[in-house]
Structure formats: structure tokens, C-alpha cells
Design a protein around this motif. Structure first.
Motif, PDB file in Angstrom:
ATOM      1  N   LEU A 116      40.337  40.365  19.693  1.00 42.20           N
ATOM      2  CA  LEU A 116      40.723  39.171  20.440  1.00 42.20           C
ATOM      3  C   LEU A 116      40.487  39.360  21.947  1.00 42.20           C
ATOM      4  O   LEU A 116      39.809  38.548  22.590  1.00 42.20           O
ATOM      5  CB  LEU A 116      42.195  38.852  20.164  1.00 42.20           C
ATOM      6  CG  LEU A 116      42.760  37.672  20.932  1.00 42.20           C
ATOM      7  CD1 LEU A 116      42.186  36.376  20.381  1.00 42.20           C
ATOM      8  CD2 LEU A 116      44.281  37.647  20.849  1.00 42.20           C
ATOM      9  N   LEU A 164      37.725  37.620  24.562  1.00 39.44           N
ATOM     10  CA  LEU A 164      38.129  36.963  25.814  1.00 39.44           C
ATOM     11  C   LEU A 164      37.329  37.516  26.993  1.00 39.44           C
ATOM     12  O   LEU A 164      36.906  36.768  27.883  1.00 39.44           O
ATOM     13  CB  LEU A 164      39.633  37.166  26.065  1.00 39.44           C
ATOM     14  CG  LEU A 164      40.569  36.414  25.114  1.00 39.44           C
ATOM     15  CD1 LEU A 164      42.001  36.917  25.277  1.00 39.44           C
ATOM     16  CD2 LEU A 164      40.492  34.918  25.355  1.00 39.44           C
ATOM     17  N   LEU A 176      33.836  36.171  27.446  1.00 38.93           N
ATOM     18  CA  LEU A 176      33.681  34.851  28.076  1.00 38.93           C
ATOM     19  C   LEU A 176      33.152  34.999  29.507  1.00 38.93           C
ATOM     20  O   LEU A 176      32.580  34.069  30.056  1.00 38.93           O
ATOM     21  CB  LEU A 176      35.025  34.114  28.125  1.00 38.93           C
ATOM     22  CG  LEU A 176      35.561  33.593  26.789  1.00 38.93           C
ATOM     23  CD1 LEU A 176      36.933  32.970  26.987  1.00 38.93           C
ATOM     24  CD2 LEU A 176      34.598  32.569  26.206  1.00 38.93           C
ATOM     25  N   THR A 177      33.370  36.166  30.120  1.00 42.57           N
ATOM     26  CA  THR A 177      32.939  36.341  31.508  1.00 42.57           C
ATOM     27  C   THR A 177      31.918  37.464  31.666  1.00 42.57           C
ATOM     28  O   THR A 177      30.969  37.348  32.430  1.00 42.57           O
ATOM     29  CB  THR A 177      34.153  36.664  32.417  1.00 42.57           C
ATOM     30  OG1 THR A 177      35.148  35.673  32.214  1.00 42.57           O
ATOM     31  CG2 THR A 177      33.755  36.669  33.878  1.00 42.57           C
ATOM     32  N   SER A 214      30.629  40.795  37.352  1.00 37.45           N
ATOM     33  CA  SER A 214      31.385  40.024  36.370  1.00 37.45           C
ATOM     34  C   SER A 214      32.707  40.712  36.055  1.00 37.45           C
ATOM     35  O   SER A 214      33.722  40.046  35.841  1.00 37.45           O
ATOM     36  CB  SER A 214      30.556  39.781  35.100  1.00 37.45           C
ATOM     37  OG  SER A 214      30.303  40.990  34.423  1.00 37.45           O
ATOM     38  N   TYR A 253      34.974  39.947  38.783  1.00 39.06           N
ATOM     39  CA  TYR A 253      35.440  38.572  38.615  1.00 39.06           C
ATOM     40  C   TYR A 253      36.581  38.505  37.596  1.00 39.06           C
ATOM     41  O   TYR A 253      37.590  37.843  37.815  1.00 39.06           O
ATOM     42  CB  TYR A 253      34.258  37.707  38.174  1.00 39.06           C
ATOM     43  CG  TYR A 253      34.458  36.229  38.368  1.00 39.06           C
ATOM     44  CD1 TYR A 253      34.447  35.675  39.649  1.00 39.06           C
ATOM     45  CD2 TYR A 253      34.631  35.381  37.285  1.00 39.06           C
ATOM     46  CE1 TYR A 253      34.603  34.311  39.829  1.00 39.06           C
ATOM     47  CE2 TYR A 253      34.789  34.015  37.458  1.00 39.06           C
ATOM     48  CZ  TYR A 253      34.771  33.486  38.736  1.00 39.06           C
ATOM     49  OH  TYR A 253      34.936  32.135  38.910  1.00 39.06           O
ATOM     50  N   ARG A 303      39.569  37.439  39.747  1.00 34.75           N
ATOM     51  CA  ARG A 303      39.489  35.984  39.875  1.00 34.75           C
ATOM     52  C   ARG A 303      39.979  35.236  38.635  1.00 34.75           C
ATOM     53  O   ARG A 303      40.723  34.283  38.749  1.00 34.75           O
ATOM     54  CB  ARG A 303      38.044  35.559  40.185  1.00 34.75           C
ATOM     55  CG  ARG A 303      37.586  35.941  41.585  1.00 34.75           C
ATOM     56  CD  ARG A 303      38.295  35.100  42.640  1.00 34.75           C
ATOM     57  NE  ARG A 303      37.873  35.470  43.992  1.00 34.75           N
ATOM     58  CZ  ARG A 303      38.412  36.456  44.710  1.00 34.75           C
ATOM     59  NH1 ARG A 303      39.393  37.187  44.202  1.00 34.75           N
ATOM     60  NH2 ARG A 303      37.990  36.715  45.928  1.00 34.75           N
ATOM     61  N   VAL A 304      39.517  35.651  37.461  1.00 35.91           N
ATOM     62  CA  VAL A 304      39.857  34.912  36.236  1.00 35.91           C
ATOM     63  C   VAL A 304      41.370  34.983  35.993  1.00 35.91           C
ATOM     64  O   VAL A 304      41.971  36.055  36.120  1.00 35.91           O
ATOM     65  CB  VAL A 304      39.090  35.501  35.029  1.00 35.91           C
ATOM     66  CG1 VAL A 304      39.559  34.864  33.727  1.00 35.91           C
ATOM     67  CG2 VAL A 304      37.598  35.313  35.210  1.00 35.91           C
ATOM     68  N   THR A 305      41.959  33.860  35.648  1.00 37.22           N
ATOM     69  CA  THR A 305      43.393  33.802  35.370  1.00 37.22           C
ATOM     70  C   THR A 305      43.751  34.808  34.270  1.00 37.22           C
ATOM     71  O   THR A 305      43.179  34.745  33.172  1.00 37.22           O
ATOM     72  CB  THR A 305      43.774  32.379  34.903  1.00 37.22           C
ATOM     73  OG1 THR A 305      43.190  31.440  35.794  1.00 37.22           O
ATOM     74  CG2 THR A 305      45.283  32.202  34.865  1.00 37.22           C
ATOM     75  N   ASN A 306      44.680  35.705  34.566  1.00 36.33           N
ATOM     76  CA  ASN A 306      45.130  36.749  33.625  1.00 36.33           C
ATOM     77  C   ASN A 306      44.018  37.718  33.215  1.00 36.33           C
ATOM     78  O   ASN A 306      44.214  38.528  32.304  1.00 36.33           O
ATOM     79  CB  ASN A 306      45.721  36.151  32.337  1.00 36.33           C
ATOM     80  CG  ASN A 306      46.921  35.274  32.610  1.00 36.33           C
ATOM     81  OD1 ASN A 306      47.507  35.348  33.689  1.00 36.33           O
ATOM     82  ND2 ASN A 306      47.287  34.435  31.666  1.00 36.33           N
ATOM     83  N   GLY A 307      42.860  37.613  33.858  1.00 31.12           N
ATOM     84  CA  GLY A 307      41.733  38.467  33.474  1.00 31.12           C
ATOM     85  C   GLY A 307      42.092  39.946  33.571  1.00 31.12           C
ATOM     86  O   GLY A 307      41.755  40.743  32.684  1.00 31.12           O
ATOM     87  N   PHE A 342      44.891  41.370  33.191  1.00 30.03           N
ATOM     88  CA  PHE A 342      45.798  41.800  32.128  1.00 30.03           C
ATOM     89  C   PHE A 342      45.032  41.988  30.817  1.00 30.03           C
ATOM     90  O   PHE A 342      45.192  43.002  30.123  1.00 30.03           O
ATOM     91  CB  PHE A 342      46.913  40.760  31.949  1.00 30.03           C
ATOM     92  CG  PHE A 342      47.976  41.185  30.981  1.00 30.03           C
ATOM     93  CD1 PHE A 342      48.953  42.092  31.365  1.00 30.03           C
ATOM     94  CD2 PHE A 342      48.000  40.704  29.673  1.00 30.03           C
ATOM     95  CE1 PHE A 342      49.938  42.503  30.483  1.00 30.03           C
ATOM     96  CE2 PHE A 342      48.970  41.115  28.783  1.00 30.03           C
ATOM     97  CZ  PHE A 342      49.944  42.015  29.189  1.00 30.03           C
ATOM     98  N   VAL A 343      44.175  41.022  30.509  1.00 34.36           N
ATOM     99  CA  VAL A 343      43.400  41.113  29.266  1.00 34.36           C
ATOM    100  C   VAL A 343      42.479  42.335  29.316  1.00 34.36           C
ATOM    101  O   VAL A 343      42.361  43.082  28.346  1.00 34.36           O
ATOM    102  CB  VAL A 343      42.595  39.813  29.041  1.00 34.36           C
ATOM    103  CG1 VAL A 343      41.637  39.972  27.878  1.00 34.36           C
ATOM    104  CG2 VAL A 343      43.550  38.649  28.786  1.00 34.36           C
ATOM    105  N   MET A 345      44.655  45.435  28.855  1.00 39.96           N
ATOM    106  CA  MET A 345      45.105  45.582  27.470  1.00 39.96           C
ATOM    107  C   MET A 345      43.957  46.087  26.598  1.00 39.96           C
ATOM    108  O   MET A 345      44.156  46.878  25.682  1.00 39.96           O
ATOM    109  CB  MET A 345      45.611  44.237  26.914  1.00 39.96           C
ATOM    110  CG  MET A 345      46.918  43.738  27.509  1.00 39.96           C
ATOM    111  SD  MET A 345      48.327  44.848  27.256  1.00 39.96           S
ATOM    112  CE  MET A 345      48.740  44.515  25.554  1.00 39.96           C
ATOM    113  N   ALA A 381      50.903  47.606  27.933  1.00 42.94           N
ATOM    114  CA  ALA A 381      51.102  46.575  28.963  1.00 42.94           C
ATOM    115  C   ALA A 381      51.686  47.187  30.228  1.00 42.94           C
ATOM    116  O   ALA A 381      51.306  46.814  31.343  1.00 42.94           O
ATOM    117  CB  ALA A 381      52.013  45.466  28.430  1.00 42.94           C
TER     118      ALA A 381
END
Lengths: 593, 174
Positions: free
Chosen positions: A50, A54, A57-58, A69, A72, A76-80, A82-83, A86, A246
């Protein structure tokens, strides 16, 4: 209503039966914590799929854009962040979870006939996770990615017979490049996940076929359903592991680390990740001629030992202590890995050279992130750094200038200090004590400028400094020049200084009096001073500085120039009080004339 | 089964349920942000006038198209000089210049000019427009989108914007 909808779908898809089978799985001896590892691994595999999707996508697997990238995603990417964290740390946690599963298997002797296959699949999964980790951590194409991969592929190439083809198959060519990144990406996002998925499916099937491996000394009491006891244990364990992941994600600089962009021509103190560090240290323990022992023989022997274990250790149902000769090697291996890791960290902690290059890498990393925040040029992040005076200019300075000049307390002092060069403070200090060691005291000049405060008042020197300061000002600078003061400085300069110095073509300059001060401290002046200091616009025949026009490209001189010109906004870092003390004899001689 | 065992079962079911929810929350909820990130991102309109060419290129014979060159921020890239779009220009009264964007308000194809019939047309769905930009024929819901333009010191300048397709009124993309 809801019941009828559910019945409609269940009749067609049979979810209820599927869930019932999963819930009703009979577990010999009942649910227990010892069984959580593989199920946790499967859940984490799904989480990785998952978070990986995600990131896709970038993320852009192109060597001119990959770093950008990931920047970015991280910034820049919202919650990027953290993802990404993780995904990166979660994968490392998976490795630990699999290792724990392995320990549990050895403890229980879970690999005994007919379960040899389970153990081999576990071993294969361990390698697949390692492969996914290494390929994934190289995708950001930052300095660490590049140099770690380069070393890893060179180790692969050093293997007998298969080495070179293996290297070229992964690298996609003779050296690292676009093909390497595209291949790594494909391996990471599709090849390894598909193989892992099949391995997981095989494992699930074998568990169904053979049941759980519970030795008699555990004294199983009957059997129990998987739901809810085993499910609760599995999921609580997963929550614990993901929670820890986390926390690590939030703690390590928000997300995972990102070094400066990969540059084959910029050195970097590459250190592999913690799970490769033992091998890194092991290699260092062997002389170059025996390198293969550390890179292939020992790791290979360990893997072969693992694979052969089900055949070696056949005494079913014996307690771990009764099988000590097979269990002990794992304890030794664990301790060995821990010791090698500790030794490697200790090496670096005691290695000043490493600390220095690490600190230099930190500066470039932080600057890369700062620059990228303003937008990365289409030519990519390396062009961004190459056009940055603070990065490229600093590097040129360190390599070519600091063998004679001191800047921010670094470098050899043989020529004027550059800290605060061109600032009012620096100019006043220079006029007070031109023959101080911080200025021209150590330079072999035919003419020596005398102390100016003996013939010019401090107020007047301040005005002259303002004038000199104004010559270095450029349009983009803040308008901080006191024009009235500079104007009075001009009158003073014309009457007091032009017997030795040229300014705007006027003055006595036969190439021996003193340097040409036309545009002094401006970009043009500094550029010429680096390019051809002996030219008539600079020091002329008086010059004692080497010319760099044949060593440095105009671009690099421009970068060093812009970097140096920033010093006019800094303060000098030595006490002007020192200047009164320093009075070399040469100065006294000059004074007498 | 004893009551005790039932209580433990219930407890384990709640623990399993909550844990599953926690795994989902850790993995899925932050992911929503990543997925909807483009919806949260609003581009600032560049705003200023951009020089696009010498006024001598304008002709009395008909419309002239010129590329608009300017800075473009695209994800992580900031390109200082790239083509942002194309405008159709016509001479107005005296020193005036009239500008319209070449993007069709229907579905975004690039509008061309047919010299023989002296009208603008869209090659995709056959909208055609008069020289003033008004719809002559075809599916376009509105006239060609006008842009602010002026001539300064012999140089044509345009305040370039892009508009959403569809709708009777132009809405700037941003």
C-alpha cells in the motif's frame, strides 16, 4: 435489508465461508505468541504494498529526477514524509520480524521433516526482503544510494565466474546510470514483490498442509480456534511493530533520510545501512587479497548452513538445550553480527577523517534541500548545486584557495584572510595594519603598504572604507551604503591613496605601486583576481598570487567569486586589537621612506 | 463454555478489532493525504504581464499567433523559460492589441486560423469562431477567452492565464 444484500453477495463470492475457514483454523496447543511472526510479516507485506503504491504516485525513476521526486515526497506532498518513512523503516522492521520467526523456528525445531520446505521458504523470503530493502533504499538516487550501490555492485562483480555477468545484469551496463535505476525500480516494485507474494502463498499452503510445528516439550493442551485468540495476538504484535516504525519515522528527521543528490564526481563517506554493516566491518577485517572470504565465503557458508540445518538437526521433539550444537551457532551468529555492528560504529566514532567528511556531506545535504525548496531547474539537482556559489564556490575555494587563505578559521595562512573580506570592518583593519599576518605580512611583496592610521585619522579611514565598500556593491544587494560618507571618503582617497593606487583609470599605476582598486571587491574585480591576478586591472607586476585561469573553468571561477563576495556581509573573526601588536620590520622600513 | 471463557473471548475480539483498525489507521489514513494532494495544492496565478514579441509582427491582414514564454513550476521543477501557451493577436485601434488564448473552451484543443474563410476553428470538434472570438458554429459553450494585452515600447505584453474548459463563463485554472 443489509442482511439480504450480504446474502446476495455471499451466495456469489462466498466471503462467509472464506472468513469461517480463517477463523476456525485449528491451532494445535491453542493460540500463542510464538506464532505471531509470520502472520505479522504478511500484514506488513500488505502495508508495504500500500505505502509503496502511494510512493509510486510521485516517485520518478529517472536519474535526473529521482532525487527531486523523493525531495517532493518528503517535503511537499501531504503526509508524503510519513508514508515514505513507514515504507522505508517498515521494510527494515519486516527483516527483524522474519529474523524473529527464524529464531522461533530454530528454538522449536520447526524445520523438521516434513517441514524442511517451510524453513527454506523462510530463508528465501529473508533474502527477498534483503533484496527489496537494498533495491528500494537505492531508488532515491542520492549520494548514499549511489555510492552504496556502486560498492555493492563491485562486490558482486568480484565473485568468481558469475560476478561480472551478475554485475552487468543488475547495472544494465558497464557503469551505473539510467539503465541501473530503471532495472532497480522494476526489480523493486514488481519482480521481488511478485516472488514474495508467491512465497507467502506457498508458506500459507504448507502451513495448511502440515499444521503448526509444536514440539512435545511445549506440552500442548488440545487445540484452539484461530479466532479470536491468535488473531488478537497477531494484530497486537503488528500494531506494536508499526507503532514503533511510526515513532522512528517521526524521530528520524521526519520521514526517512535523504542525502544530497547522487554525484559520481563528489566524494561521499558511504556507510551501508545497519543490516549490511556487519558485512561492511567483516570485509575490513580481511586484507584485500582475502576479500572474497568476507564477501562470499563466510556469508555463503552461513546460508548453506541454514539451508542444510533441517538435514543436520533431525532429533524431533528434543528441547533446545538437548540440541545445543545446532542452536548454539545461531547465538554465535547473533552475537557476531551485534559485535561487528558495534565495532563498525566505534570505528566511525573514533575516525576524525570520517567525521569531517560526514560533516561536509551534511552541509551539502542541507543546502540541497534548501535549494530544492525554491524549485529545481529542469537540468536537475546536480545543475542546481553546480550553479550554487555556496556549494560549488565553497568546493572550489576549499580545493584551490584554502592552501594559502584562511576563511572561517580553516586553511593555511600565507596570504590575506578572507573571513569578512570586503566588509567595512575588514577594510578598516587592513588599512590599520596591512602588514599583519592576517593581511599581507606573509606575502612576498616588493612594495609594502604602511599603516594608514599613522597618516589618516580614524574618521577619515572610516570614510575611505565606506567608499571601498561601495565599489563592491551590486544592484541586488541591499542599499546599505552611506553615500555622504563615501563621498567624503572619495576626496580623502583621491588626496591620500592615489599616489600608489589606481582607481577608475586614474592614479599612479606603473604596475609596481599598489593594486589597481577600480571596482575593488566587485564580482568583476574578484573574478579577475582569481583568473589573472598579474593583469593591470589587479596587482600587475606586484602580484605574488598564482593565476587560476588554466586550472579552473570560467564557471568555477564565477562560483568561487560569488562565494567570496558574500564575505562582505560577514564580520572578521580576529580581534582588531591584535593588529596593534603586529608590526613586522618590513612595515617599519616602509614607514621610513 | 464458562462465563469466564466467554468474557475472555469477547475481550480478545475487541482487541483484535481495535488492532485491525489501528493498522488500517496507520497505513491508510496518511495515504489519503498523498492521494488527494493535488486537490489540496493551489497554484498561484503568475499575474504579471509577459513580453511575447515585437509589435511589428502584428499585421493588418489577419490574426497572428505567438507563443507565450515564461516561468513554469511543475511539481518539483521550476523552469525559467518554457512555453506556457499560445495566443492569437490582432491589431486594435491605434496602439492597441487584442489577445485571445488559443485553447478551445470546449475541450481544450488548440485553436487554429483558417485564412480562406477568415475564421478561427478548433480541429477536434469543429467549433468555429469569428475574428472577435464569438462562437459561429459547433459545440463550444463560450467565445474564445480574451486576455489582457498591451504594447509597451514596441513590445507586445500579455497577462497570460489558462481557463477551465466548459461553462459559459471563463474560470481561471488555479
Amino acid at each position: 435489508m443489509l442482511g439480504r444484500v450480504r446474502a446476495f453477495f455471499d451466495e456469489r463470492f462466498g466471503f462467509a465461508e472464506l472468513m469461517r475457514q480463517a477463523y476456525d483454523e485449528q491451532i494445535e496447543g491453542g493460540p500463542r505468541w510464538g506464532y505471531v511472526f509470520f502472520n505479522a510479516f504478511v500484514v506488513m507485506f500488505v502495508v508495504q504494498a500500500l505505502t509503496g503504491a502511494l510512493l509510486m504516485l510521485t516517485y520518478t525513476p529517472e536519474i535526473g529526477s529521482a532525487w527531486s521526486s523523493v525531495f517532493y515526497i518528503q517535503h511537499r506532498v501531504t503526509n508524503g514524509w510519513f508514508v515514505r518513512g513507514m515504507h522505508a523503516w517498515g521494510a527494515q522492521a519486516m527483516l527483524l520480524v522474519l529474523a524473529m520467526h527464524m529464531v522461533q523456528s530454530v528454538w522449536y525445531g520447526a524445520y523438521k521433516k516434513p517441514r524442511e520446505g517451510n524453513f527454506w521458504v523462510l530463508l528465501a523470503l529473508l533474502h527477498l526482503v534483503l533484496g527489496a530493502l537494498i533495491s528500494g533504499l537505492r531508488l532515491p538516487w542520492d549520494q548514499l544510494s549511489y555510492w552504496a550501490l556502486w560498492v555493492e555492485l563491485n562486490i558482486a562483480a568480484s565473485m568468481p565466474v558469475i560476478g561480472q555477468p551478475l554485475y552487468e545484469l543488475i547495472a544494465g551496463g558497464p557503469v551505473l546510470g539510467q539503465s541501473t535505476l530503471t532495472r532497480l525500480y522494476t526489480i523493486h516494485v514488481i519482480v521481488l514483490p511478485v516472488i514474495m507474494f508467491k512465497m507467502i502463498f506457498l508458506m500459507w499452503w504448507m502451513k495448511k498442509k502440515h499444521g503448526r510445528a509444536l514440539p512435545e516439550w511445549v506440552k500442548p493442551e488440545g487445540a484452539g480456534r484461530a479466532w479470536p485468540g491468535q488473531w488478537a495476538r497477531d494484530l497486537v504484535f503488528v500494531v506494536g511493530v508499526l507503532g514503533a516504525v511510526a515513532v522512528v519515522t517521526a524521530m528520524v528527521g521526519g520521514g526517512a533520510e535523504l542525502e544530497s543528490p547522487a554525484d559520481p564526481y563528489r566524494d561521499f563517506p558511504a556507510r551501508p545501512e545497519w543490516f549490511i554493516l556487519p558485512l561492511f566491518k567483516l570485509r575490513k577485517l580481511f586484507p584485500a587479497s582475502l576479500e572474497i572470504v568476507a564477501t562470499a565465503v563466510i556469508p555463503g557458508a552461513i546460508v548453506i548452513f541454514f539451508a542444510a540445518l533441517p538435514f543436520l538437526d533431525r532429533k524431533i521433539a528434543d528441547k533446545p538445550m538437548a540440541r545445543l550444537k545446532w542452536v548454539a551457532p545461531f547465538a554465535v551468529l547473533g552475537l557476531g553480527l551485534a559485535a561487528l555492528t558495534q565495532m563498525s560504529y566505534a570505528d566511525d566514532a573514533a575516525d576524525e577523517e570520517y567525521q569531517e567528511s560526514r560533516a561536509a556531506a551534511d552541509v551539502i545535504r542541507d543546502r540541497s534541500i534548501e535549494l530544492a525548496g525554491w524549485g529545481i531547474p529542469p537540468e536537475g539537482p546536480l545543475a542546481m548545486l553546480a550553479n550554487d556559489p555556496m556549494t560549488r564556490g565553497r568546493e572550489v575555494y576549499a580545493q584551490y584557495c584554502s592552501s594559502c587563505h584562511v576563511l572561517s578559521r580553516e586553511g593555511e595562512r600565507e596570504a590575506p584572510d578572507h573571513t569578512g573580506m570586503g566588509s567595512r570592518q575588514w577594510l578598516i583593519a587592513l588599512m590599520h595594519a596591512p602588514q599583519d599576518d592576517h593581511f599581507f605580512g606573509l606575502v612576498d611583496l616588493d612594495e609594502r603598504m604602511p599603516r594608514q592610521n599613522r597618516r589618516i585619522s580614524d574618521e577619515e579611514l572610516e570614510a575611505i572604507a565606506e567608499l571601498l565598500y561601495s565599489w563592491g556593491r551590486e544592484d541586488q544587494d541591499p542599499d546599505d551604503v552611506d553615500h555622504e560618507l563615501a563621498e567624503s571618503g572619495r576626496r580623502k582617497f583621491e588626496s591620500k591613496c592615489m599616489s600608489c593606487h589606481v582607481y577608475e583609470g586614474d592614479g599612479d599605476f606603473d604596475g609596481t605601486g599598489g593594486p589597481n582598486l577600480t571596482g575593488y571587491g566587485s564580482r568583476t574585480w574578484i573574478f579577475r583576481q582569481i583568473d589573472r591576478p598579474e593583469s593591470e586591472t589587479q596587482y600587475g607586476e606586484l602580484n605574488d598570487m598564482p593565476a587560476f585561469n588554466d586550472q579552473l573553468s570560467p564557471h568555477d571561477i564565477r562560483m568561487a567569486t560569488a562565494f567570496l563576495r558574500l564575505q562582505r556581509f560577514e564580520d572578521i573573526d580576529f580581534e582588531p586589537g591584535d593588529l596593534e601588536e603586529a608590526e613586522p620590520e618590513a612595515e617599519a622600513d616602509a614607514e621610513d621612506e | 463454555m464458562s462465563e469466564d471463557a466467554n468474557g475472555r473471548r469477547g475481550f480478545l475480539q475487541v482487541v483484535a478489532g481495535l488492532s485491525a483498525a489501528a493498522v488500517g489507521a496507520l497505513a491508510a489514513i496518511p495515504g489519503v493525504g498523498v492521494i488527494i494532494d493535488p486537490l489540496l495544492r493551489r497554484r498561484k496565478s503568475a499575474g504579471g504581464f509577459l513580453p511575447i514579441g515585437d509589435a511589428s509582427q502584428l499585421s493588418d491582414d489577419g490574426p497572428v499567433s505567438l507563443p507565450v514564454i515564461g516561468e513554469l513550476v511543475d511539481a518539483w521543477t521550476r523552469a525559467p523559460e518554457v512555453q506556457l501557451g499560445t495566443v492569437w493577436l490582432q491589431k486594435g485601434e491605434g496602439d492597441e492589441v487584442k489577445a485571445m488564448t488559443a485553447e478551445c473552451p470546449h475541450l481544450g484543443c488548440k485553436i487554429g486560423y483558417d485564412g480562406e474563410q477568415d475564421h478561427f476553428y478548433c480541429p477536434c470538434h469543429k467549433s468555429s469562431f469569428g475574428l472577435d472570438g464569438s462562437v459561429n458554429d459547433g459545440p463550444s459553450p463560450r467565445a474564445m477567452d480574451p486576455l489582457e494585452a498591451r504594447v509597451r515600447d514596441g513590445v507586445i505584453e500579455v497577462r497570460f492565464k489558462r481557463f477551465r474548459t466548459q461553462g459559459e463563463e471563463p474560470v481561471e485554472i488555479g
